[in-house]
Scaffold this motif. Structure first.
Motif, PDB file in Angstrom:
ATOM      1  N   TRP A  61       0.721  -0.945  -0.028  1.00  0.00           N
ATOM      2  CA  TRP A  61       0.000   0.008   0.226  1.00  0.00           C
ATOM      3  C   TRP A  61       0.842   1.361  -0.098  1.00  0.00           C
ATOM      4  O   TRP A  61       0.376   2.289  -0.392  1.00  0.00           O
ATOM      5  N   ARG A  62       2.013   1.188   0.691  1.00  0.00           N
ATOM      6  CA  ARG A  62       2.883   2.305   0.772  1.00  0.00           C
ATOM      7  C   ARG A  62       3.645   2.895  -0.670  1.00  0.00           C
ATOM      8  O   ARG A  62       3.811   3.852  -0.688  1.00  0.00           O
ATOM      9  N   ILE A  63       3.569   1.711  -1.539  1.00  0.00           N
ATOM     10  CA  ILE A  63       4.009   2.236  -2.667  1.00  0.00           C
ATOM     11  C   ILE A  63       2.918   2.038  -3.878  1.00  0.00           C
ATOM     12  O   ILE A  63       3.313   1.877  -5.194  1.00  0.00           O
ATOM     13  N   ARG A  64       1.594   2.488  -3.698  1.00  0.00           N
ATOM     14  CA  ARG A  64       0.708   2.404  -4.570  1.00  0.00           C
ATOM     15  C   ARG A  64       0.712   3.421  -5.542  1.00  0.00           C
ATOM     16  O   ARG A  64       0.467   3.054  -6.753  1.00  0.00           O
ATOM     17  N   HIS A  65       1.237   4.471  -5.288  1.00  0.00           N
ATOM     18  CA  HIS A  65       1.447   5.536  -6.358  1.00  0.00           C
ATOM     19  C   HIS A  65       2.360   4.998  -7.510  1.00  0.00           C
ATOM     20  O   HIS A  65       2.179   5.350  -8.551  1.00  0.00           O
ATOM     21  N   THR A  66       3.487   4.594  -7.059  1.00  0.00           N
ATOM     22  CA  THR A  66       4.469   3.949  -8.037  1.00  0.00           C
ATOM     23  C   THR A  66       4.044   2.781  -8.801  1.00  0.00           C
ATOM     24  O   THR A  66       3.976   2.741  -9.862  1.00  0.00           O
ATOM     25  N   LEU A  67       3.196   1.932  -8.290  1.00  0.00           N
ATOM     26  CA  LEU A  67       2.411   0.607  -8.938  1.00  0.00           C
ATOM     27  C   LEU A  67       1.611   1.120  -9.947  1.00  0.00           C
ATOM     28  O   LEU A  67       1.267   0.800 -11.053  1.00  0.00           O
ATOM     29  N   ALA A  68       0.794   2.337  -9.503  1.00  0.00           N
ATOM     30  CA  ALA A  68      -0.370   2.743 -10.362  1.00  0.00           C
ATOM     31  C   ALA A  68       0.018   3.317 -11.511  1.00  0.00           C
ATOM     32  O   ALA A  68      -0.635   3.316 -12.775  1.00  0.00           O
TER      33      ALA A  68
END
Length: 529
Positions: A61-68
């Motif tokens: 969840w902490r890297i959700r922006h990168t994954l998106a």
């Protein structure tokens, strides 16, 4: 601004299929997952397993922006790896090895991510996915070595402190009393907790790979040394206080308090070199050919195909197990005993008030023998058929004595080269000492040999016994196997080395006379070729 409440459109279909696949794996392997949770519940060394899945989800969840910013694309190159994980689970289930089946289950869950989302996405989630393996309760194999190191350090430190110590195996005596290093003193609980916390701290606190690796190494070494110091301090405190402090409940509380302080100090010092953590910048969107063997189909069809193939792979072990189960031997065990050879007879009494600890055998025979020159030998046979995760031939629960046995202690052993029915065998040999007389030389001692019979082969190796058991099932010969324990008393009138040499000669003579009869009895018990 990015809307965290909804996933990007290009992620919705792959995430739905991923969720379905993960749920299907957990349902198909529910027994394996349940066994893993049961170990978390009953073992302090692995209780952290309850929080590992939630930490993994939080890390993702902490890297959700990168994954998106990435484009999820199923990768067919993962299928072979998933097939390997499913095969590992099958092999582990054939011989009831929890560590193998549980590791394979977590591997299937982790590989589901690149299978449906692609290697680029999986690489971005590398640590969170890798952290999930901390939920697998593997590490008990280290316990004997940790116990040995703890005893070595404690005895050395006591002698350096000016306290005379007499040691025999994991037991030692000082002027104020006797002590024994048991499994609870190994420090395995501290190490598992420290490595898990240390790996998480290193990931969150450092960006440099070298710093992360160094801190994880520290997290391995610190609990080792801390446990050695804890054991030494407990004995010293008890010695100085006249055994009023440092034993019983004080022993347990002092251990956890000391360990907590050491871990806090480790994290506090490690934080001084911390680096500000930030997600790595999202890589540019890759082309359809940049993700290995990515599927070229459009939209949800590629995710559907990848999910279907993955499901076939994770289901594949079950038809194999069904076919193998049809060849299993379900006849109740009628355990045959070796035929007496000339010069030997059945003894009226067993050669010692002892028998090995075995769990849920299908049949047991324990017999004493008297030789032509008055030799006394005991033989214990534990036979297994229709094995499962509770009733199995090779198990940590099958041992010569209990870890907390009040009557017998196991001394360090070695290996002895022998021949059984024409088969060369390096047999495991140890000495057992009766606890009643302390470490006195007049306490009863037994020379013990232990090995397995599996698939018409003798072996003293746990790993080889597992392999032979799997081959036996795969070739349709069933899962029959036996534990063979042979023992004789040590002559208390002889010096230690002479007594052991004499006992070894007695066991060799018996095995030379009865090796063929032992093999014939085990084959007769199996009842088919």
């Amino acid at each position: 601004m990015y809307d965290t409440a909804r996933a990007p459109v290009n992620w919705r279909m792959p995430l739905a299929f991923l969720g379905f696949l993960l749920l299907a794996i957990l349902v198909l392997y529910a027994q394996t997952a349940s066994d893993m949770v049961a170990i978390w519940s009953r073992s302090n060394a692995y209780s952290h397993g309850f929080v590992v899945p939630f930490i993994t989800l939080w890390l993702i969840w902490r890297i959700r922006h990168t994954l998106a910013a990435l484009q999820p694309r199923p990768s067919s190159s993962v299928w072979l790896l998933m097939l390997g994980a499913a095969s590992l689970w099958l092999a582990g289930d054939l011989v009831a090895v929890n560590a193998a089946t549980q590791f394979a289950l977590v591997t299937l869950l982790v590989l589901s991510v690149p299978a449906l989302l692609g290697w680029q996405v999986a690489a971005t989630m590398a640590f969170p996915l890798g952290f999930l393996f901390f939920s697998v309760p593997i590490g008990d194999f280290m316990t004997p070595h940790l116990m040995e190191w703890t005893a070595d350090f404690t005895v050395m430190a006591l002698r350096l402190s000016g306290i005379p110590v007499y040691r025999e195996g994991q037991q030692f005596v000082i002027p104020s009393g006797s002590w024994s290093v048991v499994e609870a003193c190994s420090g395995i609980r501290y190490m598992m907790a420290s490595v898990t916390v240390g790996a998480l701290f290193a990931y969150l606190s450092y960006r440099s790979f070298i710093r992360r690796l160094l801190f994880i190494c520290v997290a391995i070494l610190v609990p080792l040394v801390a446990n050695w110091l804890r054991a030494y301090l407990v004995v010293m405190i008890a010695h100085i206080s006249g055994n009023e402090i440092g034993i019983g409940f004080d022993h347990i509380v002092a251990g956890w308090v000391f360990f907590g302080l050491v871990i806090f100090a480790m994290l506090f010092i490690g934080a001084r070199w911390s680096e500000e953590w930030m997600p790595e910048p999202a890589p540019a969107e890759a082309s359809s050919s940049s993700d290995g063997k990515s599927l070229k189909l459009d939209g949800g069809y590629s995710s559907l195909l990848a999910t279907a193939v993955a499901l076939v792979i994770v289901i594949s072990p079950y038809p194999v197990l069904h076919v193998l189960a049809m060849g299993g031997n379900t006849v109740p065990v009628n355990l045959a005993v070796p035929q007496l050879q000339p010069g030997w007879q059945i003894a009226a009494l067993l050669p010692g008030n002892w028998e090995p600890v075995v769990q849920f055998p299908s049949a047991v025979a324990h017999t004493g023998y008297l030789g032509p020159q008055g030799q006394v030998v005991g033989m214990h046979l534990s036979y297994y058929r229709q094995q499962d995760y509770q009733r199995k031939l090779v198990s940590s629960g099958n041992r010569l004595i209990k870890s907390d046995d009040e009557h017998w202690a196991q001394l360090p052993g070695n290996r002895e080269g022998v021949t059984v029915a024409g088969q060369p065998l390096s047999v495991a040999t140890v000495t057992l000492r009766q606890q009643g007389a302390g470490l006195s030389s007049i306490s009863q001692r037994l020379q013990v040999w232990r090995w397995y019979w599996v698939n018409d082969r003798f072996t003293s190796s746990d790993a080889m016994a597992k392999i032979l058991g799997a081959l036996s099932r795969l070739t349709g010969r069933g899962d029959d196997g036996a534990i063979v324990v042979l023992y004789t008393p040590l002559n208390s009138q002889l010096l230690e080395a002479e007594a052991r040499a004499s006992a070894t000669a007695v066991l060799r003579d018996f095995l030379q006379a009865h090796g063929g009869a032992l093999e014939a009895a085990l084959r007769q018990t199996r009842g088919r070729d």
